[in-house]
Design a protein around this motif. Structure first.
Motif, mmCIF file in Angstrom:
data_model
loop_
_atom_site.group_PDB
_atom_site.id
_atom_site.type_symbol
_atom_site.label_atom_id
_atom_site.label_comp_id
_atom_site.label_asym_id
_atom_site.label_seq_id
_atom_site.Cartn_x
_atom_site.Cartn_y
_atom_site.Cartn_z
ATOM 1 N N PHE A 128 6.717 8.302 2.662
ATOM 2 C CA PHE A 128 5.630 7.559 2.034
ATOM 3 C C PHE A 128 4.488 8.490 1.674
ATOM 4 O O PHE A 128 3.831 8.343 0.640
ATOM 5 N N THR A 129 4.250 9.493 2.546
ATOM 6 C CA THR A 129 3.199 10.443 2.238
ATOM 7 C C THR A 129 3.510 11.125 0.904
ATOM 8 O O THR A 129 2.657 11.252 0.016
ATOM 9 N N GLU A 130 4.765 11.515 0.766
ATOM 10 C CA GLU A 130 5.147 12.198 -0.464
ATOM 11 C C GLU A 130 4.986 11.289 -1.668
ATOM 12 O O GLU A 130 4.489 11.701 -2.725
ATOM 13 N N LEU A 131 5.389 10.028 -1.477
ATOM 14 C CA LEU A 131 5.216 9.080 -2.588
ATOM 15 C C LEU A 131 3.750 8.968 -2.970
ATOM 16 O O LEU A 131 3.392 8.977 -4.141
ATOM 17 N N LEU A 132 2.897 8.868 -1.922
ATOM 18 C CA LEU A 132 1.468 8.710 -2.199
ATOM 19 C C LEU A 132 0.901 9.946 -2.888
ATOM 20 O O LEU A 132 0.040 9.861 -3.743
ATOM 21 N N VAL A 133 1.428 11.105 -2.461
ATOM 22 C CA VAL A 133 0.922 12.348 -3.031
ATOM 23 C C VAL A 133 1.426 12.519 -4.477
ATOM 24 O O VAL A 133 0.692 12.956 -5.347
ATOM 25 N N THR A 134 2.682 12.191 -4.708
ATOM 26 C CA THR A 134 3.280 12.539 -5.990
ATOM 27 C C THR A 134 3.230 11.415 -7.010
ATOM 28 O O THR A 134 3.506 11.646 -8.177
ATOM 29 N N ARG A 135 2.949 10.203 -6.624
ATOM 30 C CA ARG A 135 3.025 9.108 -7.577
ATOM 31 C C ARG A 135 1.728 8.373 -7.712
ATOM 32 O O ARG A 135 0.950 8.315 -6.746
ATOM 33 N N GLU A 136 1.568 7.802 -8.837
ATOM 34 C CA GLU A 136 0.448 6.860 -8.998
ATOM 35 C C GLU A 136 0.917 5.548 -8.411
ATOM 36 O O GLU A 136 1.996 5.045 -8.752
ATOM 37 N N VAL A 137 0.188 5.069 -7.475
ATOM 38 C CA VAL A 137 0.584 3.774 -6.909
ATOM 39 C C VAL A 137 -0.578 2.807 -6.997
ATOM 40 O O VAL A 137 -1.734 3.222 -7.061
ATOM 41 N N THR A 138 -0.265 1.538 -6.971
ATOM 42 C CA THR A 138 -1.314 0.527 -7.030
ATOM 43 C C THR A 138 -1.981 0.454 -5.668
ATOM 44 O O THR A 138 -1.452 0.943 -4.667
ATOM 45 N N ALA A 139 -3.138 -0.172 -5.669
ATOM 46 C CA ALA A 139 -3.876 -0.309 -4.406
ATOM 47 C C ALA A 139 -3.058 -1.081 -3.383
ATOM 48 O O ALA A 139 -3.041 -0.762 -2.188
ATOM 49 N N VAL A 140 -2.367 -2.108 -3.892
ATOM 50 C CA VAL A 140 -1.562 -2.934 -2.973
ATOM 51 C C VAL A 140 -0.454 -2.102 -2.364
ATOM 52 O O VAL A 140 -0.217 -2.133 -1.143
ATOM 53 N N GLN A 141 0.200 -1.306 -3.240
ATOM 54 C CA GLN A 141 1.279 -0.463 -2.738
ATOM 55 C C GLN A 141 0.744 0.535 -1.727
ATOM 56 O O GLN A 141 1.338 0.763 -0.683
ATOM 57 N N ARG A 142 -0.393 1.131 -2.052
ATOM 58 C CA ARG A 142 -0.935 2.137 -1.151
ATOM 59 C C ARG A 142 -1.167 1.544 0.219
ATOM 60 O O ARG A 142 -0.822 2.090 1.237
ATOM 61 N N LYS A 143 -1.749 0.332 0.207
ATOM 62 C CA LYS A 143 -2.044 -0.309 1.485
ATOM 63 C C LYS A 143 -0.744 -0.567 2.250
ATOM 64 O O LYS A 143 -0.656 -0.339 3.465
ATOM 65 N N GLU A 144 0.240 -1.023 1.531
ATOM 66 C CA GLU A 144 1.512 -1.321 2.173
ATOM 67 C C GLU A 144 2.117 -0.056 2.769
ATOM 68 O O GLU A 144 2.526 -0.030 3.933
ATOM 69 N N TYR A 145 2.110 1.021 1.950
ATOM 70 C CA TYR A 145 2.695 2.272 2.410
ATOM 71 C C TYR A 145 1.952 2.811 3.624
ATOM 72 O O TYR A 145 2.547 3.226 4.613
ATOM 73 N N LEU A 146 0.626 2.791 3.528
ATOM 74 C CA LEU A 146 -0.157 3.315 4.646
ATOM 75 C C LEU A 146 0.084 2.476 5.906
ATOM 76 O O LEU A 146 0.149 3.009 7.014
ATOM 77 N N GLY A 147 0.242 1.150 5.710
ATOM 78 C CA GLY A 147 0.526 0.260 6.863
ATOM 79 C C GLY A 147 1.812 0.676 7.546
ATOM 80 O O GLY A 147 1.874 0.802 8.775
ATOM 81 N N VAL A 148 2.845 0.904 6.727
ATOM 82 C CA VAL A 148 4.127 1.308 7.303
ATOM 83 C C VAL A 148 3.969 2.639 8.010
ATOM 84 O O VAL A 148 4.492 2.840 9.122
ATOM 85 N N MET A 149 3.242 3.554 7.390
ATOM 86 C CA MET A 149 3.067 4.881 7.981
ATOM 87 C C MET A 149 2.370 4.784 9.330
ATOM 88 O O MET A 149 2.765 5.435 10.302
ATOM 89 N N LEU A 150 1.331 3.942 9.375
ATOM 90 C CA LEU A 150 0.604 3.775 10.630
ATOM 91 C C LEU A 150 1.526 3.225 11.719
ATOM 92 O O LEU A 150 1.599 3.740 12.843
ATOM 93 N N GLN A 151 2.271 2.196 11.327
ATOM 94 C CA GLN A 151 3.165 1.546 12.285
ATOM 95 C C GLN A 151 4.215 2.529 12.787
ATOM 96 O O GLN A 151 4.483 2.627 13.989
ATOM 97 N N GLU A 152 4.786 3.284 11.887
ATOM 98 C CA GLU A 152 5.811 4.248 12.280
ATOM 99 C C GLU A 152 5.193 5.382 13.087
ATOM 100 O O GLU A 152 5.828 5.940 13.981
ATOM 101 N N GLY A 153 3.961 5.720 12.739
ATOM 102 C CA GLY A 153 3.254 6.736 13.515
ATOM 103 C C GLY A 153 3.076 6.296 14.953
ATOM 104 O O GLY A 153 3.332 7.043 15.897
#
Lengths: 854, 132
Positions: free
Chosen positions: A523-548
């Protein structure tokens, strides 16, 4: 010895209780014979009497009948003569000077017509000439009226006769019937005598002469009776007749003549029939007695004799099997014999077995003792509770220099150098494996030298002691080197083993860690390499936090597990109040979104020996699992009770349950039950493995139960109670920080004070009540019950006498300080470097007055 | 960023993602999601095989470590089915051991990726696999 005694007992004469069966049978036979004899005698007597009475009755009857017949005959003759006398022909005959006439007369005797001078004018027999009856006494009377008279001697025949006469009118003469008396007896006998053999005897009125007799009719007739028993009618019924035969008489009078008629029954013949019937009866009785005797004999032979033989066999006087000896007895007796044989066989077998096993036991005990005593290496047994020596062998006595008695008065700590004792106590304080080889240890000899030994020990039960058997191997320098070499080899081997296990672990852990890591990195790579919507970013970061978080938990759990498994996590065992511990753990789960967790604690649970933080963690893990795996809710019940010297804690839920095949794997690392309904339930798969390690480090056991999927599950773990309740310390250290508590204990020990540590106030209260303490070091920031509350209760229950030193991080304002002073606190110290030492010094000081006083 | 050239020859293709971890499915889904593909998901091996039979996807992204039927099991089923001769398979594995990779390649996987992987890398592989 017991066996010999028994054999002696068997040879003793049997005790006599009452009569033998033989005696009883003899008595029975005697009584039987007596009764039979008596019966025979009385029957004989009775039938004799009966026969006599019957004979007498017969005789009386016959006598009466005979007298009646005679009287009747006389009346008949009277009528006959009267009729003839009235006949005018008779008168004519009498009137004629001569002339012949004839009369007929049938009875023995004759019928005559006699004139006045006694001449027979007419007769039923040849007519005698001349006045033959001139002189008879009865003639004058017979000319005048009817006469019946007798006896008289018939001048014609010369027979003793009786006469019946009727006068012929005009005094011309008389008609007389002369009856010979002699045949009368025979006639009576034939008419009335019957089969009874009655004798008839007719005597004169005065009883002087016999008129007639039925037996021997010729003898005695006319003879006088003087000197015989027939002189008079008065006299006994039983008389001897004129021929000398005993007879039983009845008698009767003939009124017309005054004769007495005797009828006599032959006593002998009467009695002979009675005797006959009595004898028949006797025969029957004898036959009966004989039959009874036979029965008795048979019974005796079939019962008494076999029983006697059986008794002989039982006493051991007769050899062989009871059944063979008893032979053909009654079925009950042969059964008894068979039972006895069976019993004897069993007894003999068991006796032999016991004898064998006793001998074996003696032999094996002797062997073992020889092994123990004679073993060249020092060996001993010591009590696990008191650490006292229970047994030592000769080698130990020789090697260590103490006598056996000195050994038995010592504890095993006394043969160690002082500095080794704490280490020893620590080793012994842990649950020891059943078999253990440790070393090298240093042992002190009596002469002060010390030796290095290798200890091999195992747990044994010695009498009622829980003991440990120890073999101490002396280590020479070369042996020690060899040992070290061995140990290093073993270490290398176990290191290889460990490294294999580690590899496996690493692979497993890498797998478990890669998944959350992949999410985070991806997800970090996706966030770094892609333009994502705010909703997607929040979702991705949520998953990252949870997995962290997941990764963090995994790493924490894993490191904990490694520490526990590797023995790096040191447990600080101390007495602990399990119910307080449980309540504190359950407070974590008092979430208003869930139903409260139910508790079911037995009252007055004993203190357990526990590392409070670790057990707290186990409880929290189990309860959290129970809630996690009950997605549909349902009751969760936490119980605690005493079971077999342990406290048993259970956590029961009504959740998803555990399939049977998974129960065995639950406590393995990373094992997770895999069913669709629990995919979404997160977990590291390490919680139960950690719990298992903790519980086992405490000497307890953990296990899981479930009736299957959907039926809930129960987890139970046990934890040992504090065994030695009497173990007491001078100072009670109430401190939840185990590190600081240890520091305090060390400082106190350095000042000669022992201490007991309680990790919470509840445990401390329990310890104060059961063991007491001379002083208390108290922290105020405690889990559960606060230090202040404990202090108040301490003062209330145990008075102001116990000095209390407070060491805490808590900020204390003036008001709080005042409260503490009121409670009689010796000092309040702020936790920090050097404070443990300060607290120990204060405690010593506070105890000085007491020391002085004592 | 990505140059997509719909050839017109290619119909809309179906890609199946099979992974028991929701976060992984989300990551893969987010990575390859585009107008070119229809992306469907399966949570374990059994579901994956059922969906493969039903949808006949052009590409399957298979996690090896799944409960029940593993990714390797599903791969073997796919390769044994003549109807699925055109189905490409990329294995996703968290096991670093080469033996797993070998087994997968022998069983007929077109490619494999080891977790954690780069999403861009994944996208490249997917495109490659579908243009063969």
């Amino acid at each position: 010895m017991a066996v010999n005694g028994r054999q002696r007992g068997m040879a003793d004469p049997p005790r006599r209780h009452g009569w033998s069966l033989r005696s009883y049978i003899a008595l029975f036979m005697a009584v039987l014979l007596g009764v039979a004899g008596l019966a025979a005698f009385s029957v004989r007597l009775m039938s004799e009497q009966d026969a006599r009475q019957a004979a007498i009755a017969d005789a009386n009857f016959a006598a009466r009948a005979a007298s009646t017949q005679i009287a009747n005959d006389l009346v008949l003759l009277q009528e006959t003569t009267a009729k003839l006398a009235a006949n005018p022909q008779i008168a004519a005959v009498l009137a004629a000077p001569a002339g012949a006439c004839s009369l007929s007369f049938s009875p023995a005797g004759h019928l005559d017509v006699i004139n006045r001078d006694g001449t027979v004018k007419c007769s039923s027999q040849a007519r005698p000439s001349g006045p033959v009856y001139e002189a008879v006494a009865w003639l004058p009377a017979a000319l005048l009226g009817p006469v019946t008279a007798g006896p008289f001697l018939d001048p014609v025949s010369g027979n003793v006769s009786a006469v019946v006469a009727s006068p012929v009118a005009g005094g011309l003469g008389t008609v007389v019937a002369i009856i010979f008396m002699a045949p009368l007896g025979a006639g009576l006998a034939s008419a009335l005598g019957g089969a009874r053999h009655l004798e008839f005897l007719v005597t004169t009125q005065d009883g002087e002469a016999v008129l007639t007799r039925s037996s021997n009719p010729d003898r005695w007739v006319g003879a006088p009776l003087t000197g015989t028993s027939f002189g008079s009618t008065s006299g006994p019924v039983r008389r001897t007749d004129l021929d000398g035969t005993n007879r039983l008489y009845g008698w009767s009078m003939v009124d017309a003549t005054g004769w007495t008629v005797f009828a006599g029954a032959d006593e002998a013949s009467a009695l002979s029939s009675a005797y006959l019937s009595a004898n028949r009866f006797l025969v029957i009785i004898l036959a009966g007695v004989a039959a009874m005797s036979l029965v008795v004999v048979v019974v005796y032979r079939r019962v008494a004799e076999p029983v006697r033989r059986l008794s002989l066999v039982m006493r051991g006087s007769a050899p062989g099997s009871a059944l063979g000896i008893v032979g053909t007895g009654a079925r009950e007796v042969t059964d008894l014999a068979e039972d006895f044989d069976h019993l004897m066989a069993t007894v003999k077998r068991e006796l032999a077995e016991r004898l064998n096993s006793e001998q074996e036991a003696v032999v094996s005990e002797r062997n073992y003792r020889t092994l123990f005593e004679g073993h060249p290496q020092p060996m001993w047994l010591y009590d696990m509770e008191t650490l006292a020596f229970l047994e030592v062998n000769d080698a130990a006595v020789q090697r260590y220099g103490y006598s056996r008695d000195e050994f038995l008065a010592m504890k095993i700590t006394e043969i160690r150098p002082e500095q080794d004792v704490p280490k020893l106590l620590e080793v012994i304080g842990q649950p020891l494996p059943a078999f253990d080889k440790t070393g090298p240890w240093r042992h002190r000899l009596k002469d002060g030298n010390s030796v290095q030994v290798l200890i091999t020990s195992h747990a044994v039960t010695f009498g009622d002691h829980v003991a440990r058997f120890v073999l101490a191997e002396d280590l020479t320098e070369s042996e020690r080197l060899e040992l070290e070499l061995h140990q290093s080899q073993a270490r290398a081997e176990s290191a290889a083993e460990l490294s294999r296990a580690k590899d496996e672990m690493v692979s497993m852990v890498s797998h478990e860690m890669r998944t959350p890591l992949a999410s985070i990195v991806g997800f970090t790579e996706l966030l770094v390499t892609r333009e994502v919507t705010a909703v997607q970013r929040k979702e991705y970061l949520g998953v990252m936090l949870q997995e962290g978080h997941r990764l963090t938990a995994l790493i924490n759990d894993f490191l904990d597990l490694r520490r526990i498994e590797g023995g790096h996590l040191t447990m600080r065992f101390a007495p602990a109040d399990i119910s307080a511990l449980l309540k504190r753990a359950l407070d974590l789960f008092s979430d208003p979104a869930h139903a409260p967790i139910e508790t079911n604690f037995e009252a007055d649970l004993p203190l357990v020996r526990a590392d409070g933080d670790s057990i707290f963690r186990v409880i929290a893990n189990l309860v959290s699992n129970a809630r996690k795996y009950s997605p549909g809710g349902g009751a969760i019940v936490v119980g605690a009770k005493v079971n077999d010297g342990m406290v048993e804690v259970s956590v029961r839920d009504e959740g998803l349950g555990i399939p049977l095949e998974s129960l065995n794997h639950l406590f393995h690392k990373f094992y997770r039950v895999d069913t669709a309904d629990r995919r979404t339930i997160k977990g590291t798969g390490l919680g139960l493995a950690i719990s298992k390690n903790i519980v086992e480090a405490h000497g307890g056991k953990i296990s899981a139960f479930s009736k299957g999927l959907g039926k809930g599950s129960t987890f139970v773990f046990t934890i040992p109670t504090v065994r030695d309740q009497a173990h007491t310390g001078d100072v009670l250290v109430v401190e939840d920080d185990s590190g600081f508590a240890r520091l305090l204990e060390a400082e106190l020990a350095a000042r000669g004070l022992s201490s007991v540590w309680a990790a919470d106030a509840e445990t401390a209260e329990h310890l104060m009540t059961t063991n007491g303490a001379r002083a208390v070091v108290l922290d105020l920031l405690l889990p559960g019950l606060s230090g202040e509350a404990f202090l108040q209760r301490l003062r209330k229950r145990h008075g102001p006498g116990v000095p209390v030193v407070i060491v805490t991080l808590k900020d204390i304002d003036a008001a709080a300080s005042l409260v503490l002073q009121k409670a009689g606190v010796t000092a309040v110290l702020r936790k920090g470097p050097g404070m443990a030492e300060a607290a120990a010094n204060l405690i010593v000081k506070s105890l000085v007055p007491e020391l002085v006083a004592t | 960023m990505r140059s997509r050239t719909p050839t017109g020859l290619l119909a809309l293709r179906t890609v199946l993602i099979a992974d028991d971890e929701p976060s992984m499915r989300l990551l893969v889904h987010a990575t390859i999601e585009s107008d070119d593909y229809t992306v469907i998901e399966a949570v374990d091996g059994a579901e994956a095989w059922a969906m493969i039979q039903q949808h006949k996807p052009s590409l399957v992204l298979l996690d090896v470590q799944m409960p029940g039927q593993t990714g390797l099991d599903v791969l073997r089923l796919v390769k044994a089915d003549p109807d699925l001769i055109g189905t490409r398979v990329i294995l996703l594995t968290s096991k670093a051991q080469e033996s797993d990779v070998e087994k997968g390649l022998i069983a007929g996987a077109d490619f494999y990726l080891t977790k954690p992987f780069s999403p861009l890398d994944l996208l490249t592989r997917v495109d490659e696999a579908l243009q063969i």
